[in-house]
Scaffold this active site. Sequence first.
Site, PDB file in Angstrom:
ATOM      1  N   MET A  70      29.355 -43.622  17.351  1.00 48.52           N
ATOM      2  CA  MET A  70      29.897 -43.589  16.279  1.00 48.52           C
ATOM      3  C   MET A  70      30.988 -44.959  16.916  1.00 48.52           C
ATOM      4  SD  MET A  70      30.160 -42.960  12.670  1.00 48.52           S
ATOM      5  CE  MET A  70      30.847 -44.034  12.010  1.00 48.52           C
ATOM      6  N   GLU A  71      31.277 -44.279  18.142  1.00 43.63           N
ATOM      7  CA  GLU A  71      32.493 -44.640  19.196  1.00 43.63           C
ATOM      8  C   GLU A  71      32.348 -45.353  20.264  1.00 43.63           C
ATOM      9  OE1 GLU A  71      33.935 -41.710  16.347  1.00 43.63           O
ATOM     10  OE2 GLU A  71      31.784 -41.740  18.530  1.00 43.63           O
ATOM     11  N   ARG A  81      49.115 -37.692  14.217  1.00 45.69           N
ATOM     12  CA  ARG A  81      48.722 -37.145  13.054  1.00 45.69           C
ATOM     13  C   ARG A  81      47.594 -36.425  13.998  1.00 45.69           C
ATOM     14  NH1 ARG A  81      47.578 -42.713  10.325  1.00 45.69           N
ATOM     15  NH2 ARG A  81      49.479 -43.802  10.747  1.00 45.69           N
ATOM     16  N   HIS A 109      51.114 -44.282  17.371  1.00 41.70           N
ATOM     17  CA  HIS A 109      50.039 -43.541  17.803  1.00 41.70           C
ATOM     18  C   HIS A 109      50.163 -42.046  18.869  1.00 41.70           C
ATOM     19  CE1 HIS A 109      48.140 -47.211  17.004  1.00 41.70           C
ATOM     20  NE2 HIS A 109      48.128 -46.484  15.851  1.00 41.70           N
ATOM     21  N   ARG A 129      34.236 -40.043  26.834  1.00 39.89           N
ATOM     22  CA  ARG A 129      33.783 -39.972  26.177  1.00 39.89           C
ATOM     23  C   ARG A 129      32.643 -38.361  25.681  1.00 39.89           C
ATOM     24  NH1 ARG A 129      32.795 -39.235  20.788  1.00 39.89           N
ATOM     25  NH2 ARG A 129      30.515 -39.801  19.870  1.00 39.89           N
ATOM     26  N   ARG A 173      38.040 -29.940  19.638  1.00 43.67           N
ATOM     27  CA  ARG A 173      36.898 -29.719  20.175  1.00 43.67           C
ATOM     28  C   ARG A 173      38.405 -30.221  21.561  1.00 43.67           C
ATOM     29  NH1 ARG A 173      32.608 -34.064  20.692  1.00 43.67           N
ATOM     30  NH2 ARG A 173      32.305 -33.705  18.016  1.00 43.67           N
ATOM     31  N   ASP A 222      21.887 -33.745  15.974  1.00 42.86           N
ATOM     32  CA  ASP A 222      21.377 -33.855  14.980  1.00 42.86           C
ATOM     33  C   ASP A 222      20.588 -34.625  14.813  1.00 42.86           C
ATOM     34  OD1 ASP A 222      22.077 -36.342  12.819  1.00 42.86           O
ATOM     35  OD2 ASP A 222      23.535 -35.553  14.274  1.00 42.86           O
TER      36      ASP A 222
END
Length: 234
Positions: free
Chosen positions: A182-183, A44, A5, A88, A25, A206
Amino acid sequence: MGTLHNSAEKGDFAKTVLMPGDPLRAKFIADTYLQNTKLVNNVRGIHGYTGEYKGKKVSVMASGMGIPSIGIYSHELYNYYGVDNIIRVGSAGLLQPYLKVRSIVAAMSAYTNSNFGKQFGFDGSMAPCASFELLEKAVAVARKMGVEMPVGPIFSSDTFYDAATPTQNEVLSKLGVLAVEMEAFALYMNAAKAGKNALALLTISDNPFTGEGLTPQEVRETFTQMMEIALEIA
């Protein structure tokens, strides 16, 4: 030394890596803030860059979407590439009424509906925490910048389109959970296992209760305060 990866070689990554979800980003951060920048991974289409920020060596690489994806990339950075800190810099949906679109939050801990944590051998519920060192530094930098940045638990969901989301979001909101993304859960678990440091800084993109939200380009290019806080503590 590359993996399936990641095509980077040993020493290509700095000790601190900023990790947005979106590869574009990552490119925006590298192009906007880093000097003497080198593309060290593009397997990828997951852009990874290393450069300098105010004289410090810093890397930025995308995680892709979801717990499985960031689980792979953060594991490899911590265990194969000698990275000590992953920050993150992501987007999230608000769960508290006092937040608004473009608010920044810091994830002190991460709840989840994922089974990712089962592999670590603990037969129970886990809510892994951020590195206090990174969190403390981020709070200090935000205050210096005049940025209001609530700190608290967030929810890392394994599902984006979830039929139970309205009820689930209302329950989480009443429990004081700041936002949904989600991470972060996988990042925090991998950091704990590796004895490394992790922090998730999230900008609200959002409002799941009203449908208000930003465009992908706005998410990619206008969350600059969050990026600057992360770079200052890198």
